[in-house]
Design an enzyme around this catalytic site. Structure first.
Site, PDB file in Angstrom:
ATOM      1  N   VAL A  13       0.831  -1.217   0.000  1.00  0.00           N
ATOM      2  CA  VAL A  13       0.000   0.000   0.000  1.00  0.00           C
ATOM      3  C   VAL A  13       0.863   1.263   0.000  1.00  0.00           C
ATOM      4  O   VAL A  13       0.533   2.253  -0.668  1.00  0.00           O
ATOM      5  CB  VAL A  13      -0.976  -0.003   1.205  1.00  0.00           C
ATOM      6  CG1 VAL A  13      -1.932   1.174   1.110  1.00  0.00           C
ATOM      7  CG2 VAL A  13      -1.762  -1.309   1.265  1.00  0.00           C
ATOM      8  N   GLU A 126     -10.046   5.493   5.669  1.00  0.00           N
ATOM      9  CA  GLU A 126     -10.901   4.924   4.616  1.00  0.00           C
ATOM     10  C   GLU A 126     -10.388   3.572   4.112  1.00  0.00           C
ATOM     11  O   GLU A 126     -11.165   2.659   3.848  1.00  0.00           O
ATOM     12  CB  GLU A 126     -11.000   5.916   3.445  1.00  0.00           C
ATOM     13  CG  GLU A 126     -11.903   5.487   2.319  1.00  0.00           C
ATOM     14  CD  GLU A 126     -13.341   5.226   2.768  1.00  0.00           C
ATOM     15  OE1 GLU A 126     -14.041   6.174   3.101  1.00  0.00           O
ATOM     16  OE2 GLU A 126     -13.754   4.042   2.803  1.00  0.00           O
ATOM     17  N   VAL A 129     -11.181  -0.380   5.776  1.00  0.00           N
ATOM     18  CA  VAL A 129     -12.349  -1.244   5.576  1.00  0.00           C
ATOM     19  C   VAL A 129     -12.673  -1.283   4.083  1.00  0.00           C
ATOM     20  O   VAL A 129     -12.838  -0.240   3.456  1.00  0.00           O
ATOM     21  CB  VAL A 129     -13.580  -0.716   6.352  1.00  0.00           C
ATOM     22  CG1 VAL A 129     -14.785  -1.615   6.102  1.00  0.00           C
ATOM     23  CG2 VAL A 129     -13.273  -0.629   7.839  1.00  0.00           C
ATOM     24  N   GLY A 131     -10.826  -1.896   1.602  1.00  0.00           N
ATOM     25  CA  GLY A 131      -9.728  -1.439   0.743  1.00  0.00           C
ATOM     26  C   GLY A 131     -10.054  -0.195  -0.050  1.00  0.00           C
ATOM     27  O   GLY A 131     -10.227   0.888   0.519  1.00  0.00           O
ATOM     28  N   ILE A 133     -12.706   0.627  -1.729  1.00  0.00           N
ATOM     29  CA  ILE A 133     -14.100   1.056  -1.869  1.00  0.00           C
ATOM     30  C   ILE A 133     -14.390   2.168  -0.861  1.00  0.00           C
ATOM     31  O   ILE A 133     -14.199   1.982   0.331  1.00  0.00           O
ATOM     32  CB  ILE A 133     -15.080  -0.113  -1.594  1.00  0.00           C
ATOM     33  CG1 ILE A 133     -14.689  -1.351  -2.400  1.00  0.00           C
ATOM     34  CG2 ILE A 133     -16.506   0.303  -1.879  1.00  0.00           C
ATOM     35  CD1 ILE A 133     -15.458  -2.603  -2.003  1.00  0.00           C
ATOM     36  N   GLY A 184      -0.882 -16.784  -3.282  1.00  0.00           N
ATOM     37  CA  GLY A 184      -0.687 -15.504  -2.590  1.00  0.00           C
ATOM     38  C   GLY A 184      -1.987 -14.810  -2.215  1.00  0.00           C
ATOM     39  O   GLY A 184      -1.981 -13.662  -1.790  1.00  0.00           O
ATOM     40  N   GLU A 187      -2.685 -15.747   3.459  1.00  0.00           N
ATOM     41  CA  GLU A 187      -1.410 -15.662   4.188  1.00  0.00           C
ATOM     42  C   GLU A 187      -0.976 -17.054   4.636  1.00  0.00           C
ATOM     43  O   GLU A 187      -1.806 -17.961   4.762  1.00  0.00           O
ATOM     44  CB  GLU A 187      -1.607 -14.827   5.454  1.00  0.00           C
ATOM     45  CG  GLU A 187      -2.258 -13.486   5.234  1.00  0.00           C
ATOM     46  CD  GLU A 187      -1.268 -12.353   5.240  1.00  0.00           C
ATOM     47  OE1 GLU A 187      -0.127 -12.577   5.689  1.00  0.00           O
ATOM     48  OE2 GLU A 187      -1.630 -11.265   4.783  1.00  0.00           O
ATOM     49  N   LYS A 202     -13.254  -5.062  10.984  1.00  0.00           N
ATOM     50  CA  LYS A 202     -13.837  -4.097  10.037  1.00  0.00           C
ATOM     51  C   LYS A 202     -15.295  -3.786  10.371  1.00  0.00           C
ATOM     52  O   LYS A 202     -15.721  -2.635  10.259  1.00  0.00           O
ATOM     53  CB  LYS A 202     -13.714  -4.644   8.618  1.00  0.00           C
ATOM     54  CG  LYS A 202     -12.258  -4.744   8.140  1.00  0.00           C
ATOM     55  CD  LYS A 202     -12.183  -5.556   6.861  1.00  0.00           C
ATOM     56  CE  LYS A 202     -10.771  -5.667   6.317  1.00  0.00           C
ATOM     57  NZ  LYS A 202     -10.701  -6.657   5.223  1.00  0.00           N
TER      58      LYS A 202
HETATM   59  N1  LIG Z   1      -2.336  -5.052   0.988  1.00  0.00           N
HETATM   60  C1  LIG Z   1      -3.595  -4.689   0.866  1.00  0.00           C
HETATM   61  O1  LIG Z   1      -4.227  -4.930  -0.169  1.00  0.00           O
HETATM   62  C2  LIG Z   1      -4.288  -3.964   1.986  1.00  0.00           C
HETATM   63  C3  LIG Z   1      -5.658  -3.644   1.865  1.00  0.00           C
HETATM   64  C4  LIG Z   1      -6.288  -2.925   2.881  1.00  0.00           C
HETATM   65  C5  LIG Z   1      -5.567  -2.551   3.990  1.00  0.00           C
HETATM   66  N2  LIG Z   1      -4.244  -2.900   4.100  1.00  0.00           N
HETATM   67  C6  LIG Z   1      -3.526  -2.479   5.295  1.00  0.00           C
HETATM   68  O2  LIG Z   1      -2.459  -1.634   4.920  1.00  0.00           O
HETATM   69  C7  LIG Z   1      -1.375  -1.771   5.824  1.00  0.00           C
HETATM   70  C8  LIG Z   1      -0.099  -2.091   5.044  1.00  0.00           C
HETATM   71  O3  LIG Z   1      -0.293  -3.315   4.358  1.00  0.00           O
HETATM   72  P1  LIG Z   1       0.706  -3.782   3.193  1.00  0.00           P
HETATM   73  O4  LIG Z   1       0.014  -4.895   2.495  1.00  0.00           O
HETATM   74  O5  LIG Z   1       1.179  -2.612   2.404  1.00  0.00           O
HETATM   75  O6  LIG Z   1       1.914  -4.378   4.061  1.00  0.00           O
HETATM   76  P2  LIG Z   1       3.371  -4.810   3.575  1.00  0.00           P
HETATM   77  O7  LIG Z   1       3.389  -4.983   2.092  1.00  0.00           O
HETATM   78  O8  LIG Z   1       3.788  -5.921   4.433  1.00  0.00           O
HETATM   79  O9  LIG Z   1       4.261  -3.525   3.899  1.00  0.00           O
HETATM   80  C9  LIG Z   1       4.574  -3.138   5.206  1.00  0.00           C
HETATM   81  C10 LIG Z   1       5.636  -2.041   5.140  1.00  0.00           C
HETATM   82  O10 LIG Z   1       5.867  -1.565   6.453  1.00  0.00           O
HETATM   83  C11 LIG Z   1       7.258  -1.698   6.792  1.00  0.00           C
HETATM   84  N3  LIG Z   1       7.302  -2.132   8.190  1.00  0.00           N
HETATM   85  C12 LIG Z   1       6.590  -3.124   8.774  1.00  0.00           C
HETATM   86  N4  LIG Z   1       6.875  -3.202  10.093  1.00  0.00           N
HETATM   87  C13 LIG Z   1       7.810  -2.247  10.325  1.00  0.00           C
HETATM   88  C14 LIG Z   1       8.508  -1.826  11.485  1.00  0.00           C
HETATM   89  N5  LIG Z   1       8.312  -2.420  12.660  1.00  0.00           N
HETATM   90  N6  LIG Z   1       9.376  -0.803  11.356  1.00  0.00           N
HETATM   91  C15 LIG Z   1       9.577  -0.217  10.168  1.00  0.00           C
HETATM   92  N7  LIG Z   1       8.926  -0.565   9.040  1.00  0.00           N
HETATM   93  C16 LIG Z   1       8.069  -1.565   9.118  1.00  0.00           C
HETATM   94  C17 LIG Z   1       7.821  -2.739   5.856  1.00  0.00           C
HETATM   95  O11 LIG Z   1       9.200  -2.476   5.686  1.00  0.00           O
HETATM   96  P3  LIG Z   1      10.125  -3.326   4.682  1.00  0.00           P
HETATM   97  O12 LIG Z   1       9.592  -3.013   3.305  1.00  0.00           O
HETATM   98  O13 LIG Z   1      11.485  -2.813   4.897  1.00  0.00           O
HETATM   99  O14 LIG Z   1       9.920  -4.760   5.055  1.00  0.00           O
HETATM  100  C18 LIG Z   1       6.984  -2.494   4.600  1.00  0.00           C
HETATM  101  O15 LIG Z   1       7.549  -1.483   3.813  1.00  0.00           O
HETATM  102  C19 LIG Z   1      -1.810  -2.856   6.815  1.00  0.00           C
HETATM  103  O16 LIG Z   1      -2.364  -2.260   7.956  1.00  0.00           O
HETATM  104  C20 LIG Z   1      -2.872  -3.619   6.058  1.00  0.00           C
HETATM  105  O17 LIG Z   1      -3.819  -4.255   6.907  1.00  0.00           O
HETATM  106  C21 LIG Z   1      -3.606  -3.586   3.122  1.00  0.00           C
END
Ligand SMILES: NC(=O)c1ccc[n+]([C@@H]2O[C@H](COP(=O)([O-])OP(=O)(O)OC[C@H]3O[C@@H](n4cnc5c(N)ncnc54)[C@H](OP(=O)(O)O)[C@@H]3O)[C@@H](O)[C@H]2O)c1
Length: 437
Positions: A13, A126, A129, A131, A133, A184, A187, A202
């Site tokens: 994100v 926003e 919940v 994503g 939408i 993928g 998880e 949510k």
């Molecule tokens: N993915 C989706 O489609 C989606 C949809 C809705 C909501 N979300 C929400 O959006 C948020 C991010 O999700 P994501 O999918 O983007 O996660 P992600 O791909 O795992 O990315 C997490 C990022 O945060 C960094 N990070 C994690 N823990 C850290 C720490 N302790 N200190 C410093 N940096 C840290 C990571 O660093 P590194 O890159 O160096 O590892 C990475 O860049 C979450 O809350 C998730 O629930 C995601």
């Protein structure tokens, strides 16, 4: 003027968010006022899909949330800790916060919003919940003039993907989960998704907006999809239903339309009539159906996750904050923009599950005897459960399979009737019980 953003997280994100902000052509002109001045990550050696000037990317996130040069912190690292600490520190330092983190908001929304209101900063979420939408902003704004009676959502893409494949291919849960993990879509540790906890986070957030009070996450009844079998999906199909993991928040208002004194809040697999608007929401898509008075039913449908979709919601929150800051000063006016700030501080009471009502589907394995259906009808009837339909679905060497669908009944009464049913000599087992919408 311009606004400086500190981005915590440059994963899926975070990367999508940076891409939208750094490529503003043809989008809202306010995007041109946003500069990403600091980016916090865990691993500085990782290759990134977006480039920043030297010194912007750091692994010292504490220095970002205290940086006096930053106006808005965008938290996209996920998880409860240390995200909570960074959000709280950012608020203490007078920064607005945008987050996609449902886990931290549903558990710690109370302290986060109380601190934000006291400090006069906005916390918008926003993306947390459904994503991409837009659903929280509409609930706060355009729908806020209605009385909301019910919010029903398919708000976990992983479980919807699994149930859709089980339905289309007639295979069981474990097989599809393993395949989803390989692709993928699920998880390695699928608990948060398949056991319903992510959907619970949510719906707690949706309910707090729909019913104007904070929610204690432990009050959300939560049942995942592990027990749903291919057989149940096939039987449900025959009876005109499709099975979905629904998250439901509903409340009965008093005659004057005031907020309900208590609400029902639950996540469970549900048989939906095939003509129901949510029945055709398949695959990783999400949808939220809102029943509002006087508006009626509105459904929000689209991608509940993914880099670009989720980033769209994140950036829209940043722009909303900037637009408000441009229009009026939160500190000068004292109240801020009431359509953006959190406007409630009390908790909403949630009804105990046994007091909620639903229709039920039960698949019952019985001895293959002529009197069985009558005995089942009596066992339910004696406990005040009336049956809408009773169908003998199958006879095999283990016995006969009978499916019943009840009329609306209180959960507690149904569970008592179920115990009486299990005590019958004719009944071998009740392999599944699901609720029916
Ligand atoms: N993915 C989706 O489609 C989606 C949809 C809705 C909501 N979300 C929400 O959006 C948020 C991010 O999700 P994501 O999918 O983007 O996660 P992600 O791909 O795992 O990315 C997490 C990022 O945060 C960094 N990070 C994690 N823990 C850290 C720490 N302790 N200190 C410093 N940096 C840290 C990571 O660093 P590194 O890159 O160096 O590892 C990475 O860049 C979450 O809350 C998730 O629930 C995601």
């Amino acid at each position: 003027v311009g606004y400086n953003v500190g981005l915590l997280g440059l994963g899926t994100v975070g990367t999508g968010t940076a891409k939208i902000i750094m490529d503003s052509v043809g989008r809202h002109p306010l995007l041109e006022e946003i500069s990403i001045v600091r980016v916090g990550v865990r691993n500085l050696d990782k290759a990134r899909a977006v480039e920043f000037e030297t010194g912007v990317v750091t692994d010292d996130l504490a220095s970002i949330v205290t940086d006096p040069n930053i106006d808005i912190i965008v938290e996209l690292i996920g998880g409860v800790k240390p995200a909570l600490n960074y959000i709280m520190t950012a608020i203490e330092h007078g920064k607005h916060v945008v987050t996609a983190n449902k886990a931290v908001i549903s558990r710690h929304g109370d302290e986060i919003f109380t601190a934000a209101n006291a400090k006069g900063v906005y916390v918008l979420l926003e993306a947390a919940v459904a994503g991409g939408i837009p659903v929280l902003t509409p609930l706060k704004q355009a729908l806020g003039v209605n009385r909301i009676n019910r919010v029903t959502g398919i708000i976990n893409g992983t479980t919807n993907y699994i149930l859709t494949r089980m339905k289309n291919e007639g295979v069981d849960f474990d097989e599809v989960l393993a395949e989803a993990q390989r692709l993928g879509y699920a998880e390695a540790d699928p608990t948060a998704d398949v056991d319903g906890f992510d959907a619970a986070d949510k719906i707690a957030i949706l309910a707090s907006l729909a019913f104007g009070g904070r929610i204690n996450l432990d009050d959300v009844y939560c049942e995942g999809i592990r027990k749903v079998t291919a057989a149940d999906i096939a039987y449900a199909e025959k009876l005109g239903f499709t099975i979905k993991l629904l998250a439901i928040a509903q409340g009965h208002r008093p005659e004057n339309g005031a907020m309900p004194s208590e609400i029902e809040l639950k996540v469970h697999p549900t048989l939906l009539p095939k003509h129901h608007p949510l029945a055709t929401v398949d695959g990783v898509n999400n949808a939220v159906l809102v029943e509002a008075d006087p508006l009626g039913e509105v459904m929000f449908y689209g991608p509940g996750a993914g880099e670009g979709a989720t980033a769209s919601a994140v950036v829209s929150d940043i722009v909303a904050i900037i637009a408000t800051l441009e229009g009026c000063s939160l500190n000068d006016k004292g109240r801020g923009n009431p359509l953006l700030r959190c406007s409630h501080e009390h908790y909403t009471r949630v009804a105990p599950m046994e007091n909620t009502a639903s229709r039920f589907y039960a698949r019952i394995l019985t001895q293959d005897r002529p009197s069985v259906i009558g005995h089942i009808g009596l066992a339910f009837g004696d406990h005040g459960v009336s049956l809408e339909s009773v169908v003998q679905i199958d006879v095999h060497d283990r016995g006969a399979e009978i499916v019943v669908i009840t009329h609306h009944v209180r959960e507690g009464e149904f569970q008592t009737a179920l115990k009486a049913l299990l005590a019958l000599e004719d009944v071998i087992s009740v392999p599944s019980v699901l609720r029916v919408c």
